[in-house]
Design a protein around this motif. Structure first.
Motif, PDB file in Angstrom:
ATOM      1  N   ASP A  47       0.812  -1.225   0.000  1.00  0.00           N
ATOM      2  CA  ASP A  47       0.000   0.000   0.000  1.00  0.00           C
ATOM      3  C   ASP A  47       0.846   1.276   0.000  1.00  0.00           C
ATOM      4  OD1 ASP A  47      -2.350  -1.475   0.069  1.00  0.00           O
ATOM      5  OD2 ASP A  47      -2.200  -1.709   2.245  1.00  0.00           O
ATOM      6  N   ALA A  48       2.162   1.137  -0.046  1.00  0.00           N
ATOM      7  CA  ALA A  48       3.035   2.325   0.002  1.00  0.00           C
ATOM      8  C   ALA A  48       2.697   3.266  -1.159  1.00  0.00           C
ATOM      9  CB  ALA A  48       4.496   1.902  -0.066  1.00  0.00           C
ATOM     10  N   PRO A  49       2.484   4.561  -0.856  1.00  0.00           N
ATOM     11  CA  PRO A  49       2.107   5.532  -1.895  1.00  0.00           C
ATOM     12  C   PRO A  49       3.122   5.634  -3.048  1.00  0.00           C
ATOM     13  CG  PRO A  49       1.845   6.499   0.288  1.00  0.00           C
ATOM     14  CD  PRO A  49       2.512   5.174   0.478  1.00  0.00           C
ATOM     15  N   ILE A  50       4.359   5.229  -2.808  1.00  0.00           N
ATOM     16  CA  ILE A  50       5.385   5.317  -3.856  1.00  0.00           C
ATOM     17  C   ILE A  50       4.982   4.487  -5.077  1.00  0.00           C
ATOM     18  CG2 ILE A  50       6.835   3.388  -3.025  1.00  0.00           C
ATOM     19  CD1 ILE A  50       8.346   6.702  -4.177  1.00  0.00           C
ATOM     20  N   PHE A  51       4.204   3.416  -4.842  1.00  0.00           N
ATOM     21  CA  PHE A  51       3.784   2.566  -5.966  1.00  0.00           C
ATOM     22  C   PHE A  51       2.815   3.291  -6.913  1.00  0.00           C
ATOM     23  CE2 PHE A  51       4.972  -0.981  -2.977  1.00  0.00           C
ATOM     24  CZ  PHE A  51       6.061  -1.411  -3.724  1.00  0.00           C
ATOM     25  N   GLN A  52       2.236   4.392  -6.440  1.00  0.00           N
ATOM     26  CA  GLN A  52       1.323   5.146  -7.312  1.00  0.00           C
ATOM     27  C   GLN A  52       2.052   5.945  -8.393  1.00  0.00           C
ATOM     28  OE1 GLN A  52      -0.987   7.425  -4.492  1.00  0.00           O
ATOM     29  NE2 GLN A  52      -1.583   5.550  -3.448  1.00  0.00           N
ATOM     30  N   VAL A  53       3.350   6.145  -8.192  1.00  0.00           N
ATOM     31  CA  VAL A  53       4.103   6.901  -9.212  1.00  0.00           C
ATOM     32  C   VAL A  53       5.165   6.055  -9.894  1.00  0.00           C
ATOM     33  CG1 VAL A  53       3.764   9.139  -8.092  1.00  0.00           C
ATOM     34  CG2 VAL A  53       5.806   7.794  -7.556  1.00  0.00           C
ATOM     35  N   SER A  54       5.364   4.826  -9.409  1.00  0.00           N
ATOM     36  CA  SER A  54       6.448   4.022  -9.979  1.00  0.00           C
ATOM     37  C   SER A  54       5.999   3.354 -11.277  1.00  0.00           C
ATOM     38  CB  SER A  54       6.918   2.975  -8.970  1.00  0.00           C
ATOM     39  OG  SER A  54       5.866   2.085  -8.678  1.00  0.00           O
ATOM     40  N   ASP A  55       6.967   3.162 -12.174  1.00  0.00           N
ATOM     41  CA  ASP A  55       6.685   2.458 -13.428  1.00  0.00           C
ATOM     42  C   ASP A  55       6.747   0.960 -13.203  1.00  0.00           C
ATOM     43  OD1 ASP A  55       6.712   4.774 -15.449  1.00  0.00           O
ATOM     44  OD2 ASP A  55       8.492   5.112 -14.241  1.00  0.00           O
ATOM     45  N   ILE A  56       7.693   0.560 -12.357  1.00  0.00           N
ATOM     46  CA  ILE A  56       7.813  -0.845 -12.006  1.00  0.00           C
ATOM     47  C   ILE A  56       7.914  -0.929 -10.484  1.00  0.00           C
ATOM     48  CG2 ILE A  56       9.080  -2.995 -12.381  1.00  0.00           C
ATOM     49  CD1 ILE A  56      10.482  -1.620 -14.776  1.00  0.00           C
ATOM     50  N   GLY A  57       7.044  -1.720  -9.903  1.00  0.00           N
ATOM     51  CA  GLY A  57       7.088  -1.881  -8.454  1.00  0.00           C
ATOM     52  C   GLY A  57       7.404  -3.315  -8.101  1.00  0.00           C
ATOM     53  N   LEU A  58       8.083  -3.490  -6.976  1.00  0.00           N
ATOM     54  CA  LEU A  58       8.329  -4.842  -6.476  1.00  0.00           C
ATOM     55  C   LEU A  58       8.023  -4.836  -4.983  1.00  0.00           C
ATOM     56  CD1 LEU A  58       9.335  -7.756  -6.724  1.00  0.00           C
ATOM     57  CD2 LEU A  58      11.673  -6.897  -6.522  1.00  0.00           C
ATOM     58  N   VAL A  59       7.034  -5.662  -4.604  1.00  0.00           N
ATOM     59  CA  VAL A  59       6.669  -5.736  -3.194  1.00  0.00           C
ATOM     60  C   VAL A  59       7.476  -6.858  -2.560  1.00  0.00           C
ATOM     61  CG1 VAL A  59       4.761  -6.027  -1.555  1.00  0.00           C
ATOM     62  CG2 VAL A  59       4.337  -4.947  -3.773  1.00  0.00           C
ATOM     63  N   ASP A  60       8.521  -6.466  -1.861  1.00  0.00           N
ATOM     64  CA  ASP A  60       9.393  -7.473  -1.257  1.00  0.00           C
ATOM     65  C   ASP A  60      10.303  -6.779  -0.253  1.00  0.00           C
ATOM     66  OD1 ASP A  60      10.682  -9.838  -0.692  1.00  0.00           O
ATOM     67  OD2 ASP A  60      11.157 -10.304  -2.784  1.00  0.00           O
ATOM     68  N   ASP A  61      10.994  -7.584   0.536  1.00  0.00           N
ATOM     69  CA  ASP A  61      11.915  -7.058   1.531  1.00  0.00           C
ATOM     70  C   ASP A  61      13.200  -6.579   0.839  1.00  0.00           C
ATOM     71  OD1 ASP A  61      13.596  -6.514   3.599  1.00  0.00           O
ATOM     72  OD2 ASP A  61      13.247  -8.399   4.676  1.00  0.00           O
ATOM     73  N   LEU A  62      13.507  -5.305   1.008  1.00  0.00           N
ATOM     74  CA  LEU A  62      14.669  -4.747   0.306  1.00  0.00           C
ATOM     75  C   LEU A  62      15.959  -5.468   0.685  1.00  0.00           C
ATOM     76  CD1 LEU A  62      16.659  -2.540   2.103  1.00  0.00           C
ATOM     77  CD2 LEU A  62      14.431  -1.465   2.272  1.00  0.00           C
ATOM     78  N   PHE A  63      16.004  -6.038   1.899  1.00  0.00           N
ATOM     79  CA  PHE A  63      17.231  -6.709   2.338  1.00  0.00           C
ATOM     80  C   PHE A  63      17.465  -8.013   1.569  1.00  0.00           C
ATOM     81  CE2 PHE A  63      16.172  -3.874   5.831  1.00  0.00           C
ATOM     82  CZ  PHE A  63      17.372  -3.212   5.983  1.00  0.00           C
ATOM     83  N   ASN A  64      16.425  -8.541   0.942  1.00  0.00           N
ATOM     84  CA  ASN A  64      16.600  -9.682   0.035  1.00  0.00           C
ATOM     85  C   ASN A  64      16.838  -9.193  -1.385  1.00  0.00           C
ATOM     86  OD1 ASN A  64      15.980 -11.423   2.142  1.00  0.00           O
ATOM     87  ND2 ASN A  64      13.776 -11.337   1.682  1.00  0.00           N
ATOM     88  N   VAL A  65      16.076  -8.164  -1.760  1.00  0.00           N
ATOM     89  CA  VAL A  65      16.056  -7.723  -3.147  1.00  0.00           C
ATOM     90  C   VAL A  65      17.385  -7.094  -3.580  1.00  0.00           C
ATOM     91  CG1 VAL A  65      14.989  -6.139  -4.790  1.00  0.00           C
ATOM     92  CG2 VAL A  65      13.566  -7.377  -3.155  1.00  0.00           C
ATOM     93  N   VAL A  66      17.894  -6.169  -2.769  1.00  0.00           N
ATOM     94  CA  VAL A  66      19.077  -5.407  -3.203  1.00  0.00           C
ATOM     95  C   VAL A  66      20.297  -6.306  -3.441  1.00  0.00           C
ATOM     96  CG1 VAL A  66      20.643  -3.495  -2.664  1.00  0.00           C
ATOM     97  CG2 VAL A  66      18.190  -3.282  -2.193  1.00  0.00           C
ATOM     98  N   PRO A  67      20.634  -7.218  -2.493  1.00  0.00           N
ATOM     99  CA  PRO A  67      21.779  -8.102  -2.777  1.00  0.00           C
ATOM    100  C   PRO A  67      21.539  -8.982  -4.006  1.00  0.00           C
ATOM    101  CG  PRO A  67      21.215  -8.146  -0.444  1.00  0.00           C
ATOM    102  CD  PRO A  67      20.109  -7.417  -1.130  1.00  0.00           C
ATOM    103  N   THR A  68      20.303  -9.439  -4.211  1.00  0.00           N
ATOM    104  CA  THR A  68      20.015 -10.281  -5.379  1.00  0.00           C
ATOM    105  C   THR A  68      20.204  -9.480  -6.665  1.00  0.00           C
ATOM    106  OG1 THR A  68      18.298 -11.262  -4.004  1.00  0.00           O
ATOM    107  CG2 THR A  68      18.352 -11.947  -6.305  1.00  0.00           C
ATOM    108  N   MET A  69      19.702  -8.249  -6.680  1.00  0.00           N
ATOM    109  CA  MET A  69      19.867  -7.392  -7.865  1.00  0.00           C
ATOM    110  C   MET A  69      21.353  -7.172  -8.147  1.00  0.00           C
ATOM    111  SD  MET A  69      16.885  -4.484  -7.987  1.00  0.00           S
ATOM    112  CE  MET A  69      17.407  -3.607  -6.541  1.00  0.00           C
ATOM    113  N   THR A  70      22.121  -6.924  -7.073  1.00  0.00           N
ATOM    114  CA  THR A  70      23.552  -6.677  -7.228  1.00  0.00           C
ATOM    115  C   THR A  70      24.224  -7.902  -7.863  1.00  0.00           C
ATOM    116  OG1 THR A  70      23.366  -5.377  -5.207  1.00  0.00           O
ATOM    117  CG2 THR A  70      25.584  -5.775  -6.007  1.00  0.00           C
TER     118      THR A  70
END
Lengths: 248, 334
Positions: free
Chosen positions: B306-329
């Motif tokens: 429900d984070a308002p940031i998703f209303q302006v994002s082109d691509i959203g990912l609902v997940d824990d950033l502590f998992n996502v960021v290392p995986t993206m890296t």
């Protein structure tokens, strides 16, 4: 020493503003108004300088319609000693405000003038600099730390790449950045006391200031809106999408 | 034709003067290199349709002058090199700009919006008894400009009938001028004012691109939970050649220095790709959006759907950033 603090009444920072249908401006009727956050920081800094024994008197000045008195009362409740209300119903440009503040300053003879770095409605970031220029005073804009020793003012400023420290002699104009301090809440007893403090009233005519402006607002419109793009299910999907758009 | 324009100007025929704009642009630099936002200001100035002079005020700034002379669209570089101009203090620059204005009678004086131009140009405007127009994002004609108000939630079109138009322009709203010009260089000077004194500076050192110039920005919010965790964003940013920014909440919490703040009262950015990581937009949403919503593609990573940031994002990912960021890296390494 004496300080003049400028405070502005603006639409509360948390309100999502609505542009009027006729393009003449934004809707202010029935909208919550408060003191501009940067002005609160300026008042707080002045009160702290008074608590340190550096300032003897703080005069809070606001230019605006009758309701600007409420904003002055808030400053008085935070610790300003007296108020000055320059009555004017129309929206003024920073140049006119700077001229009015100069006229007030010439009467009150402050040793320093504290203002916020910008008002969150017009986002101009001009008044303090214009006032300093008109007064022929030095300025310390975007202050994140203020030290006064005798007539020496040392200010840490927030600049693009980090911080910068400058020094100057008072009198000077200081404009506040967000990180200067954490403004206090006015307590109920102080709000009651503030009701007894004096607010003088004046207006541009009495101050002998021409507030007419050669800058006209032609129209005000809503900015283009962004479409929400939806969510993806996994990191892999996200990365694939970014690759597809050749963004990474 | 140029000669005629100059002659007309010299003899002060006001009707003609009004038709031929001439603009003074204030260059942004650190005495050793020109800041690219200067080139965006030159593009804005070129839209006014007259001669463009560029003022390089500093000390031992020959390299900057050399660069400045190459900006396409600049006719003359006014070089002012003196010890009292080294730190570009507002009072010193004010005197210099007023001196240049007295000699050349510009119709427009402007600079890309920066801590420096924001400090000095209102002083100049006040002395000339004219309004200043801040953060111009579009130039409709030589007297009509568009600027954001209310943290970018409204756009105001303003028309100035002031004799001189003094303004700051938003760097992200104008393309950078090319570098194949050859301007002449003229030296100017002004006496020291000595109203204030520079003492020291504490600059955030970084090998990463500058926020306002970066093509990719990785920005973190309170969701990062500590300044140590920002190291994770730095690793990711380095893979992308990205700059690292922060929301006000992250700056207030002490995770990042003030100059990394993106928003209404911080930096305004418009990169090709913006990662909003752990920035919910619940607090300070309006203010943060004001600083980044013109980014071309916005990616939001947040565990709250429900984070308002998703209303302006082109691509959203609902997940824990502590998992996502290392995986993206990791993914980028491949």
């Amino acid at each position: 020493m004496r300080a003049l603090v400028g405070v502005k009444r603006v639409i509360d920072y948390a309100v999502k503003v609505r542009v009027k249908g006729d393009g003449s401006g934004v809707e202010t009727a029935g909208v919550k108004m408060s003191m501009n956050p940067f002005c609160e920081i300026a008042v707080e800094e002045a009160v702290r300088l008074k608590e340190k024994g550096i300032l003897k008197e703080i005069i809070a000045v606001s230019i605006g319609p009758a309701q600007a008195q409420e904003t002055i009362r808030t400053a008085l409740a935070m610790g300003a000693d007296r108020g000055m209300h320059v009555k004017h119903d129309d929206i003024l440009q920073p140049l006119a405000v700077a001229k009015l503040l100069k006229a007030v300053a010439e009467k009150e003879k402050p040793d320093m003038i504290l203002l916020g770095k910008q008002a969150i409605d017009d986002d101009c970031n001009q008044t303090g600099q214009m006032l300093a220029s008109l007064m022929g005073w030095p300025q310390a804009t975007f202050a994140s730390k203020v030290d006064v020793e005798g007539s020496n003012l040392t200010v840490v400023r927030e600049i693009d790449g980090g911080l910068e420290t400058i020094g100057m002699k008072l009198p000077a104009v200081i404009t506040t950045d967000l990180r200067l301090n954490e403004p206090r809440y006015a307590t109920l007893p102080n709000i009651m006391k503030a009701k007894k403090k004096k607010i003088d009233a004046t207006d541009p005519a009495e101050l002998g200031v021409d507030v007419s402006s050669k800058l006209q607002t032609v129209k005000v419109v809503e900015p283009p809106t962004r479409q929400a793009g939806g969510v993806v299910g996994s990191v892999q999907e996200l990365m694939a999408k970014l690759k597809e758009k050749s963004l990474i | 034709m140029q000669g005629l324009v100059r002659a007309v100007r010299r003899f002060g025929c006001s009707n003609f003067q009004r038709r031929f704009a001439s603009t003074l642009v204030i260059a942004e630099h650190d005495n050793s290199a020109l800041n690219a936002i200067t080139r965006s200001a030159v593009t804005a100035a070129s839209k006014l349709g007259g001669d463009v002079d560029l003022l390089v005020a500093g000390n031992n700034c020959d390299k900057v002058v050399e660069e400045a002379a190459k900006i396409s669209g600049v006719k003359r570089v006014l070089k002012a090199s003196a010890p009292h101009l080294e730190r570009r203090l507002a009072e010193e620059l004010e005197a210099l700009i007023l001196h240049a204005q007295n000699s050349n009678k510009y119709t427009h004086i402007m600079g890309a919006s920066s801590a420096c131009t924001k400090s000095v140009l209102p002083r100049v405007a006040a002395k000339l008894d004219v309004n200043q127009i801040s953060e111009v994002i579009a130039i409709e004609s030589e007297d009509t400009f568009v600027r954001p108000i209310y943290a970018g939630n409204a756009l105001a079109t303003v028309k100035s009938s002031d004799a001189v138009k003094v303004m700051t322009t938003r760097a992200t709203s104008f393309d950078k001028a090319e570098m194949n010009g050859s301007a002449s260089v003229e030296e100017i000077s002004s006496a020291a004012v000595g109203a204030s004194e520079w003492k020291s500076e504490e600059l955030s050192k970084s090998d990463r691109p500058e926020l306002t110039a970066a093509n990719v920005i990785v920005a973190g919010g309170r969701g990062l939970k500590s300044s140590e965790n920002f190291q994770m964003l730095y690793k990711f940013a380095d893979k992308l050649g990205a700059a690292v920014g922060a929301s006000r909440a992250a700056v207030d919490a002490g995770y990042m220095p003030n100059d990394a703040q993106i928003g209404q009262t911080g930096k305004v950015v418009a990169p090709d790709l913006y990662f909003a990581i752990g920035i919910s937009g619940f607090t300070g949403a309006i203010q943060h959006l004001a600083g980044m919503k013109d980014s071309k593609t916005i990616v939001a990573i947040n565990k709250d759907p429900d984070a308002p940031i998703f209303q302006v994002s082109d691509i959203g990912l609902v997940d824990d950033l502590f998992n996502v960021v290392p995986t993206m890296t990791e993914e980028i390494k491949k």
